[in-house]
Design a protein around this motif. Structure first.
Motif, PDB file in Angstrom:
ATOM      1  N   PRO A  15       0.823  -1.197   0.000  1.00  0.00           N
ATOM      2  CA  PRO A  15       0.000   0.000   0.000  1.00  0.00           C
ATOM      3  C   PRO A  15       0.867   1.262   0.000  1.00  0.00           C
ATOM      4  N   GLN A  16       0.270   2.346  -0.426  1.00  0.00           N
ATOM      5  CA  GLN A  16       1.010   3.601  -0.517  1.00  0.00           C
ATOM      6  C   GLN A  16       1.495   4.066   0.857  1.00  0.00           C
ATOM      7  N   ARG A  17       0.778   3.732   1.914  1.00  0.00           N
ATOM      8  CA  ARG A  17       1.205   4.169   3.244  1.00  0.00           C
ATOM      9  C   ARG A  17       2.544   3.562   3.618  1.00  0.00           C
ATOM     10  N   TRP A  18       2.827   2.334   3.155  1.00  0.00           N
ATOM     11  CA  TRP A  18       4.117   1.733   3.453  1.00  0.00           C
ATOM     12  C   TRP A  18       5.244   2.435   2.716  1.00  0.00           C
ATOM     13  N   LEU A  20       5.300   5.635   2.189  1.00  0.00           N
ATOM     14  CA  LEU A  20       5.543   6.821   3.014  1.00  0.00           C
ATOM     15  C   LEU A  20       6.286   6.460   4.296  1.00  0.00           C
ATOM     16  N   ILE A  21       5.906   5.345   4.923  1.00  0.00           N
ATOM     17  CA  ILE A  21       6.551   4.926   6.166  1.00  0.00           C
ATOM     18  C   ILE A  21       8.016   4.613   5.933  1.00  0.00           C
ATOM     19  N   THR A  23       9.951   5.614   3.460  1.00  0.00           N
ATOM     20  CA  THR A  23      10.664   6.831   3.079  1.00  0.00           C
ATOM     21  C   THR A  23      10.984   7.669   4.309  1.00  0.00           C
ATOM     22  N   LEU A  53       5.232   5.461  12.814  1.00  0.00           N
ATOM     23  CA  LEU A  53       4.349   5.802  11.703  1.00  0.00           C
ATOM     24  C   LEU A  53       3.382   4.668  11.379  1.00  0.00           C
ATOM     25  N   HIS A  54       3.816   3.429  11.539  1.00  0.00           N
ATOM     26  CA  HIS A  54       2.917   2.298  11.267  1.00  0.00           C
ATOM     27  C   HIS A  54       1.727   2.323  12.239  1.00  0.00           C
ATOM     28  N   MET A  57      -0.575   5.421  11.214  1.00  0.00           N
ATOM     29  CA  MET A  57      -1.261   5.324   9.920  1.00  0.00           C
ATOM     30  C   MET A  57      -2.109   4.063   9.794  1.00  0.00           C
ATOM     31  N   ALA A  58      -2.042   3.154  10.740  1.00  0.00           N
ATOM     32  CA  ALA A  58      -2.792   1.890  10.616  1.00  0.00           C
ATOM     33  C   ALA A  58      -4.263   2.048  10.865  1.00  0.00           C
TER      34      ALA A  58
END
Length: 58
Positions: A15-18, A20-21, A23, A53-54, A57-58
């Motif tokens: 997923p895109q959130r990973w 970001l995490i 990065t 962040l995980h 954002m989870a």
């Protein structure tokens, strides 16, 4: 011919959130390294940023 078997074998992209995490984790590592921290502290900064962040954002 049934294509259900081929659909089940495909892996889904991260997923895109990973993106970001990971990065942000790299940025935290670069920041700690540029401040002159030892390798263990850089790894800790990366790990802490990724875990924090995980959870957010989870």
């Amino acid at each position: 011919m049934d294509n259900n078997n081929t659909d089940q074998n495909r892996t889904e992209p991260l997923p895109q959130r990973w993106a970001l995490i990971l990065t942000a984790g790299c940025v935290a590592g670069i920041a700690a390294f540029s401040l002159g921290a030892p390798a263990l502290a850089v790894g800790g900064a990366v790990g802490a940023a990724i875990l924090w962040l995980h959870r957010i954002m989870a």
